[in-house]
Design a protein around this motif. Structure first.
Motif, PDB file in Angstrom:
ATOM      1  N   ARG A 142      36.697  34.488  38.017  1.00  0.00           N
ATOM      2  CA  ARG A 142      36.689  35.808  37.370  1.00  0.00           C
ATOM      3  C   ARG A 142      35.343  36.499  37.573  1.00  0.00           C
ATOM      4  NH1 ARG A 142      38.703  32.565  32.949  1.00  0.00           N
ATOM      5  NH2 ARG A 142      40.994  32.694  32.820  1.00  0.00           N
ATOM      6  N   ASP A 143      34.263  35.743  37.327  1.00  0.00           N
ATOM      7  CA  ASP A 143      32.918  36.315  37.452  1.00  0.00           C
ATOM      8  C   ASP A 143      32.633  36.753  38.888  1.00  0.00           C
ATOM      9  OD1 ASP A 143      32.490  35.880  34.777  1.00  0.00           O
ATOM     10  OD2 ASP A 143      31.255  34.074  35.060  1.00  0.00           O
ATOM     11  N   ALA A 146      34.599  39.878  39.925  1.00  0.00           N
ATOM     12  CA  ALA A 146      34.002  41.056  39.298  1.00  0.00           C
ATOM     13  C   ALA A 146      32.724  41.472  40.016  1.00  0.00           C
ATOM     14  CB  ALA A 146      33.715  40.774  37.826  1.00  0.00           C
ATOM     15  N   GLU A 150      31.986  45.039  42.184  1.00  0.00           N
ATOM     16  CA  GLU A 150      30.860  45.953  41.982  1.00  0.00           C
ATOM     17  C   GLU A 150      30.144  46.232  43.302  1.00  0.00           C
ATOM     18  OE1 GLU A 150      28.274  44.459  38.990  1.00  0.00           O
ATOM     19  OE2 GLU A 150      29.787  44.527  37.398  1.00  0.00           O
ATOM     20  N   GLU A 155      35.783  48.239  41.722  1.00  0.00           N
ATOM     21  CA  GLU A 155      35.846  47.610  40.403  1.00  0.00           C
ATOM     22  C   GLU A 155      37.237  47.666  39.777  1.00  0.00           C
ATOM     23  OE1 GLU A 155      33.607  49.834  41.391  1.00  0.00           O
ATOM     24  OE2 GLU A 155      31.614  49.471  40.521  1.00  0.00           O
ATOM     25  N   ALA A 159      39.396  44.451  38.633  1.00  0.00           N
ATOM     26  CA  ALA A 159      39.815  44.271  37.244  1.00  0.00           C
ATOM     27  C   ALA A 159      41.330  44.054  37.157  1.00  0.00           C
ATOM     28  CB  ALA A 159      39.409  45.477  36.411  1.00  0.00           C
ATOM     29  N   ARG A 162      42.094  40.511  38.207  1.00  0.00           N
ATOM     30  CA  ARG A 162      41.696  39.552  37.179  1.00  0.00           C
ATOM     31  C   ARG A 162      42.734  39.483  36.057  1.00  0.00           C
ATOM     32  NH1 ARG A 162      35.923  41.257  35.350  1.00  0.00           N
ATOM     33  NH2 ARG A 162      35.891  39.299  34.210  1.00  0.00           N
TER      34      ARG A 162
END
Length: 280
Positions: A142-143, A146, A150, A155, A159, A162
């Motif tokens: 997930r991290d 993300a 970016e 983004e 998202a 995710r």
């Protein structure tokens, strides 16, 4: 890997002088290729339509990095190392790889793949070289998705992915926990790069091994833990790990396929784990 998941021991060091010779040769071949076919579309991404770019052009060393890029919203992703390659860090870059890198905005690599930087340097690429933390642990995925979203300016797509991932992961995890033998969390021994699958199953990791072969003393210690399952790394298996323990050995795959889709990796692991727990 930043303990990634593949899980691979670093390459043996080579001298800077010996490493530069093939790279110079590759650059020369690239120059000749570019001069002879300046508008060749044989690359490997969805790339050059002669118009506006639809998002960043990404070159990934393997399908694993490629899957992270795709999850983060990149649409034009070229993978250099064929999925059939057994040991990605030993891959020998080709002139066509250099040609792909010259068009890239980002080149994604893992720390155990030292050729990524050499490819970029030899091609004279202006691409951003991005180190990816290859680990299928859900929180780390997930991290990382993300973060890449970016970097790419995608983004929203990251998202959305995710959210889809969270739903699918929760479903698989719940299904696995409902399959615990006797309703109890199974004890497992896991290769260091497959512990993510144990966490998805809610299993108790009582020991780990690798990436080196298991020694006699380790074997005795791991067997004493009486695990029900051994979660082996399909990409760097050392064979039967605990042959006389009675534990079932489950093959866990880390790398996505040609479609560069991470979700099937979790589904396949869940299927293998569920099957093993039913017969445990």
């Amino acid at each position: 890997m930043a303990r990634t998941g593949v899980p691979t021991p670093p390459l043996r060091p080579t001298s800077r002088v010996s490493a530069r010779v093939p790279l110079i040769a590759l650059s020369a071949v690239l120059a000749l290729t570019a001069a002879g076919c300046s508008d060749d579309s044989s690359g490997g991404g969805s790339g050059d339509s002669g118009g506006k770019k639809d998002g960043p052009v990404v070159v990934a060393t393997t399908t694993w990095e490629g899957a992270f890029a795709k999850a983060a919203g990149a649409k034009d992703v070229t993978v250099l190392v064929p999925p059939s390659t057994q040991h990605a860090p030993d891959y020998d870059p080709k002139p066509s790889d250099l040609a792909a890198v010259t068009k890239a905005d980002f080149v994604l690599y893992a720390p155990f793949e030292p050729y990524a930087g050499k490819i970029k340097d030899a091609a004279g690429s202006k691409a951003d070289l991005v180190r990816v933390n290859l680990d299928n642990d859900a929180a780390k995925v997930r991290d990382e998705v993300a973060r890449l979203g970016e970097l790419f300016g995608t983004e929203v797509a990251a998202a959305n992915w995710r959210r889809t991932f969270d739903r699918e992961y929760a479903r698989l995890s719940a299904d696995l926990k409902a399959s615990w033998p006797g309703g109890k969390s199974p004890a497992v021994v896991s290769q260091v790069f497959t512990t993510w699958s144990a966490r998805m199953a809610g299993a108790r990791t009582v020991g780990t091994y690798g990436p080196e072969a298991v020694t006699a003393s380790q074997l005795a210690g791991l067997s004493a833990k009486k695990p029900a399952l051994v979660l082996d790394n399909a990409h760097m298996s050392t064979g039967k790990v605990l042959p006389d323990s009675g534990a079932q050995q489950v093959k866990i795959v880390n790398y996505p396929g040609k479609d560069m889709d991470l979700l099937p990796v979790y589904r396949e692991a869940a299927e293998q784990l569920k099957k093993a727990m039913k017969s445990a």
